[in-house]
Design a protein around this motif. Structure first.
Motif, PDB file in Angstrom:
ATOM      1  N   ALA A   1      83.556 153.953  20.049  1.00 54.69           N
ATOM      2  CA  ALA A   1      84.582 152.996  19.620  1.00 54.69           C
ATOM      3  C   ALA A   1      85.512 152.637  20.777  1.00 54.69           C
ATOM      4  N   ALA A   2      85.904 153.630  21.572  1.00 53.91           N
ATOM      5  CA  ALA A   2      86.767 153.358  22.719  1.00 53.91           C
ATOM      6  C   ALA A   2      86.043 152.489  23.745  1.00 53.91           C
ATOM      7  N   SER A   3      84.760 152.710  23.947  1.00 54.93           N
ATOM      8  CA  SER A   3      83.990 151.915  24.901  1.00 54.93           C
ATOM      9  C   SER A   3      83.890 150.462  24.454  1.00 54.93           C
ATOM     10  N   VAL A   4      83.636 150.267  23.173  1.00 57.44           N
ATOM     11  CA  VAL A   4      83.578 148.901  22.651  1.00 57.44           C
ATOM     12  C   VAL A   4      84.937 148.230  22.806  1.00 57.44           C
ATOM     13  N   CYS A   5      86.007 148.950  22.512  1.00 57.00           N
ATOM     14  CA  CYS A   5      87.357 148.422  22.674  1.00 57.00           C
ATOM     15  C   CYS A   5      87.625 148.055  24.129  1.00 57.00           C
TER      16      CYS A   5
ATOM     17  N   ILE B   1      89.565 145.624  29.026  1.00 52.37           N
ATOM     18  CA  ILE B   1      89.173 145.234  30.385  1.00 52.37           C
ATOM     19  C   ILE B   1      89.358 143.736  30.608  1.00 52.37           C
ATOM     20  N   PRO B   2      88.883 142.854  29.714  1.00 55.79           N
ATOM     21  CA  PRO B   2      89.113 141.424  29.955  1.00 55.79           C
ATOM     22  C   PRO B   2      90.594 141.033  29.961  1.00 55.79           C
TER      23      PRO B   2
ATOM     24  N   PRO C   1      84.922 148.777  35.962  1.00 54.70           N
ATOM     25  CA  PRO C   1      85.267 149.213  34.603  1.00 54.70           C
ATOM     26  C   PRO C   1      84.222 148.809  33.561  1.00 54.70           C
ATOM     27  N   ASP C   2      83.637 147.619  33.714  1.00 57.13           N
ATOM     28  CA  ASP C   2      82.593 147.201  32.772  1.00 57.13           C
ATOM     29  C   ASP C   2      81.374 148.105  32.860  1.00 57.13           C
ATOM     30  N   ILE C   3      80.973 148.469  34.076  1.00 61.03           N
ATOM     31  CA  ILE C   3      79.826 149.364  34.244  1.00 61.03           C
ATOM     32  C   ILE C   3      80.128 150.732  33.651  1.00 61.03           C
ATOM     33  N   ALA C   4      81.314 151.266  33.939  1.00 63.01           N
ATOM     34  CA  ALA C   4      81.687 152.587  33.421  1.00 63.01           C
ATOM     35  C   ALA C   4      81.749 152.582  31.893  1.00 63.01           C
ATOM     36  N   ALA C   5      82.364 151.561  31.309  1.00 63.93           N
ATOM     37  CA  ALA C   5      82.445 151.476  29.851  1.00 63.93           C
ATOM     38  C   ALA C   5      81.055 151.282  29.235  1.00 63.93           C
ATOM     39  N   GLY C   6      80.201 150.534  29.910  1.00 62.44           N
ATOM     40  CA  GLY C   6      78.832 150.361  29.423  1.00 62.44           C
ATOM     41  C   GLY C   6      78.054 151.668  29.426  1.00 62.44           C
ATOM     42  N   PHE C   7      78.203 152.457  30.506  1.00 63.06           N
ATOM     43  CA  PHE C   7      77.561 153.774  30.550  1.00 63.06           C
ATOM     44  C   PHE C   7      78.112 154.682  29.458  1.00 63.06           C
ATOM     45  N   MET C   8      79.424 154.661  29.274  1.00 69.04           N
ATOM     46  CA  MET C   8      80.023 155.491  28.225  1.00 69.04           C
ATOM     47  C   MET C   8      79.469 155.104  26.855  1.00 69.04           C
TER      48      MET C   8
END
Length: 151
Positions: free
Chosen positions: A16-20, A26-27, A44-51
């Motif tokens: 849920a945090a990654s989707v947020c 991030i945007p 940040p997009d890459i890190a959130a995508g991996f998470m």
């Protein structure tokens, strides 16, 4: 709370945090692309995508484990070690404010040292190498390789 329930809850919170992060944070909080280098939102997009990907894999694994345990009638109770969890979550929560106050290098090195101390590392040479080398490498790659301004 069983270990399976704890893991499922943790994976769901991270997902849920990654989707947020990907959809809103991030945007909304990255500067506009200046036209050179890479956009500031790339890392940040890459890190959130991996998470997100890893938490979805963890949720799938937890679902398969739950299904297997229900079929076999297993279900072990374990206790959550809240102090150990807090030793990790508090430095993680303080990392971003520390970066804005002190800069990337001192905050990153201090964060790595604190996490190692929480994990039980007491030898100064490995602790220094693990704290300094990755932080300097990330700084050099982001600042000089990708042209992203670092705090």
């Amino acid at each position: 709370m069983t270990e399976l329930q704890r893991d499922t809850l943790a994976y769901a919170v991270v997902a849920a945090a990654s989707v947020c992060l990907l959809v809103w944070i991030i945007p909304a909080h990255t500067p506009e692309y200046p036209g050179y280098g890479v956009p500031a939102s790339l890392l940040p997009d890459i890190a959130a995508g991996f998470m997100l990907a890893l938490s979805l894999l963890g949720l799938g694994r937890a679902a398969l484990t739950r299904r297997r345990n229900n079929a076999s009638g297993e279900g072990a109770q374990t206790t959550v070690r809240w102090r150990h969890l807090a030793c990790f979550l508090i430095p993680c929560a303080l990392l971003m404010p520390a970066m804005s106050w002190f800069g990337f290098l001192p905050a990153g090195i201090a964060f790595m040292v604190v996490i190692q101390l929480c994990c039980g590392q007491r030898r100064w040479l490995p602790m220094t190498l693990v704290a300094v080398v990755p932080v300097l490498s990330v700084y050099a790659i982001m600042r000089f390789g990708l042209g992203v301004p670092m705090p």
